[in-house]
Structures are given as structure tokens and as C-alpha cells.
Design a protein around this motif. Sequence first.
Motif, PDB file in Angstrom:
ATOM      1  N   LEU A 116       1.026 -36.447 -23.280  1.00 37.73           N
ATOM      2  CA  LEU A 116       1.350 -36.132 -25.096  1.00 37.73           C
ATOM      3  C   LEU A 116       0.995 -38.152 -25.305  1.00 37.73           C
ATOM      4  O   LEU A 116       1.281 -38.964 -24.955  1.00 37.73           O
ATOM      5  N   GLN A 117       0.047 -38.166 -26.667  1.00 34.34           N
ATOM      6  CA  GLN A 117      -0.343 -39.305 -26.839  1.00 34.34           C
ATOM      7  C   GLN A 117      -0.679 -39.719 -28.417  1.00 34.34           C
ATOM      8  O   GLN A 117      -1.524 -38.671 -28.511  1.00 34.34           O
ATOM      9  N   LEU A 118      -0.424 -40.828 -28.962  1.00 36.65           N
ATOM     10  CA  LEU A 118      -0.776 -40.785 -30.326  1.00 36.65           C
ATOM     11  C   LEU A 118      -1.977 -41.604 -30.484  1.00 36.65           C
ATOM     12  O   LEU A 118      -2.136 -42.603 -29.667  1.00 36.65           O
ATOM     13  N   LEU A 119      -2.842 -41.395 -31.063  1.00 38.41           N
ATOM     14  CA  LEU A 119      -4.676 -41.985 -31.672  1.00 38.41           C
ATOM     15  C   LEU A 119      -4.337 -42.237 -33.198  1.00 38.41           C
ATOM     16  O   LEU A 119      -4.133 -41.519 -34.165  1.00 38.41           O
ATOM     17  N   LEU A 120      -4.292 -43.255 -33.552  1.00 34.79           N
ATOM     18  CA  LEU A 120      -4.349 -43.889 -34.778  1.00 34.79           C
ATOM     19  C   LEU A 120      -5.701 -43.192 -36.287  1.00 34.79           C
ATOM     20  O   LEU A 120      -6.687 -43.341 -34.822  1.00 34.79           O
ATOM     21  N   GLY A 121      -5.495 -42.611 -36.463  1.00 32.66           N
ATOM     22  CA  GLY A 121      -6.679 -42.554 -37.913  1.00 32.66           C
ATOM     23  C   GLY A 121      -7.193 -42.652 -38.573  1.00 32.66           C
ATOM     24  O   GLY A 121      -5.536 -43.295 -39.787  1.00 32.66           O
ATOM     25  N   ASP A 122      -7.935 -43.905 -39.670  1.00 30.34           N
ATOM     26  CA  ASP A 122      -8.236 -43.983 -40.792  1.00 30.34           C
ATOM     27  C   ASP A 122      -7.897 -43.238 -41.968  1.00 30.34           C
ATOM     28  O   ASP A 122      -8.132 -41.869 -41.277  1.00 30.34           O
ATOM     29  N   TRP A 123      -8.548 -43.327 -43.556  1.00 26.03           N
ATOM     30  CA  TRP A 123      -8.666 -42.811 -44.251  1.00 26.03           C
ATOM     31  C   TRP A 123      -9.780 -41.458 -44.283  1.00 26.03           C
ATOM     32  O   TRP A 123      -9.889 -40.363 -44.766  1.00 26.03           O
ATOM     33  N   THR A 124     -10.691 -41.744 -42.895  1.00 21.20           N
ATOM     34  CA  THR A 124     -11.487 -40.773 -42.847  1.00 21.20           C
ATOM     35  C   THR A 124     -11.376 -39.387 -41.205  1.00 21.20           C
ATOM     36  O   THR A 124     -11.762 -39.116 -40.916  1.00 21.20           O
ATOM     37  N   HIS A 125     -10.671 -40.222 -40.898  1.00 21.19           N
ATOM     38  CA  HIS A 125      -9.866 -39.632 -39.056  1.00 21.19           C
ATOM     39  C   HIS A 125     -10.606 -39.946 -38.602  1.00 21.19           C
ATOM     40  O   HIS A 125     -10.603 -39.502 -37.028  1.00 21.19           O
ATOM     41  N   VAL A 126     -10.738 -41.100 -38.396  1.00 25.29           N
ATOM     42  CA  VAL A 126     -11.687 -42.175 -37.670  1.00 25.29           C
ATOM     43  C   VAL A 126     -10.761 -43.665 -36.720  1.00 25.29           C
ATOM     44  O   VAL A 126     -10.682 -43.836 -37.589  1.00 25.29           O
ATOM     45  N   PRO A 127     -11.148 -42.715 -35.513  1.00 30.83           N
ATOM     46  CA  PRO A 127     -10.223 -44.108 -34.694  1.00 30.83           C
ATOM     47  C   PRO A 127     -10.505 -45.731 -35.143  1.00 30.83           C
ATOM     48  O   PRO A 127     -11.751 -46.206 -35.300  1.00 30.83           O
ATOM     49  N   HIS A 128      -9.804 -46.778 -35.273  1.00 31.53           N
ATOM     50  CA  HIS A 128      -9.650 -47.952 -35.617  1.00 31.53           C
ATOM     51  C   HIS A 128     -10.991 -48.831 -34.656  1.00 31.53           C
ATOM     52  O   HIS A 128     -10.501 -47.710 -33.479  1.00 31.53           O
ATOM     53  N   ASP A 129     -10.746 -50.161 -35.151  1.00 25.40           N
ATOM     54  CA  ASP A 129     -12.032 -50.629 -34.470  1.00 25.40           C
ATOM     55  C   ASP A 129     -11.068 -51.651 -33.694  1.00 25.40           C
ATOM     56  O   ASP A 129     -10.687 -52.738 -34.931  1.00 25.40           O
ATOM     57  N   PRO A 130     -10.268 -51.984 -32.566  1.00 25.96           N
ATOM     58  CA  PRO A 130      -9.876 -51.324 -31.962  1.00 25.96           C
ATOM     59  C   PRO A 130      -8.830 -50.024 -31.520  1.00 25.96           C
ATOM     60  O   PRO A 130      -8.483 -50.351 -32.763  1.00 25.96           O
ATOM     61  N   PRO A 131      -9.317 -48.925 -31.481  1.00 24.27           N
ATOM     62  CA  PRO A 131      -8.641 -48.155 -31.313  1.00 24.27           C
ATOM     63  C   PRO A 131      -7.100 -48.196 -30.842  1.00 24.27           C
ATOM     64  O   PRO A 131      -6.837 -49.279 -30.476  1.00 24.27           O
ATOM     65  N   VAL A 132      -5.889 -47.525 -32.035  1.00 21.58           N
ATOM     66  CA  VAL A 132      -4.769 -47.826 -31.792  1.00 21.58           C
ATOM     67  C   VAL A 132      -4.380 -46.303 -30.933  1.00 21.58           C
ATOM     68  O   VAL A 132      -3.626 -45.517 -32.224  1.00 21.58           O
TER      69      VAL A 132
END
Length: 142
Positions: A116-132
Amino acid sequence: MKFFFAVGCAGLLSASAVFADGHRSAAPADARAYIISPADGATVTNPVTIVFGLEGMGVAPANVEMDNTGHHHLLINTDPGTLDMEAGLPATDQVVHFGGGQTQITKELPTGTHTLQLLLGDWTHVPHDPPVLSEVITITVE
């Protein structure tokens, strides 16, 4: 645990405009996603409750554009290296979206060992830069 829940819809752009210009929302250098529970190495039974944590950013639902916020995606048995970090994340059984700003889920998982791992996405589901991204945890479902 530090997170806030943001609401509102100011400043929305179309998702196609965001994808067309290659935009990725910036993430603060100290942003960190993590899994509060279950613990890494835990043996659990169904249904499994997975609780998410976030520091250095806030939680906001999908389609709500606010700096330094995002929403969780739970990667189940998925290597983030196989995902396109320049595009919206797919919604699958292995990439579970929490576009409502949820910070936990109770879910049935097949018997066996899972990552299991979490990946944060922005308001459009795109990962942040850098990915969180959280650390990967491994659980066993009996």
C-alpha cells in the motif's frame, strides 16, 4: 497529524487546458504523505481500514484548485514508476481515488500479502511536482 480540509471552487480551469500545457501543481519541499494505519508488516482481517496522513499540505477535493492542497490516491500492489506523473491518474482497483477529500477507507482486500502506498494528486488528479508519495507498507490479509 497536520492537515486541513479546504472547500470552494474559485479559479477553476478545464482539465483539458491543464493537461494541454503540461501543468503540474508544485508541492512544498516538506510535504509528506503517510499511512497512519495499518502499520507496516501488520497482519489484518477484512474489512481493512486504511487511515491516511498528510503534513505540509492540506486536503481538498478534486476540482477545487487551491495552492498547496491535493487529495489522496491509494496505490494497491502498484509501482508508482509505472504511472504517468504528467497526466491524471487512472481510476482502477489498484489506483483508488479519494476525490472527495477522504482521509480513510474501509475496504475488502483479497487474502494474501499486499503493498500500500499513497500518492497525492492535485485538483485534476495529476501528481504534484515533486510527487508527494508515502513510504510503501506491506500488510498481510488473513
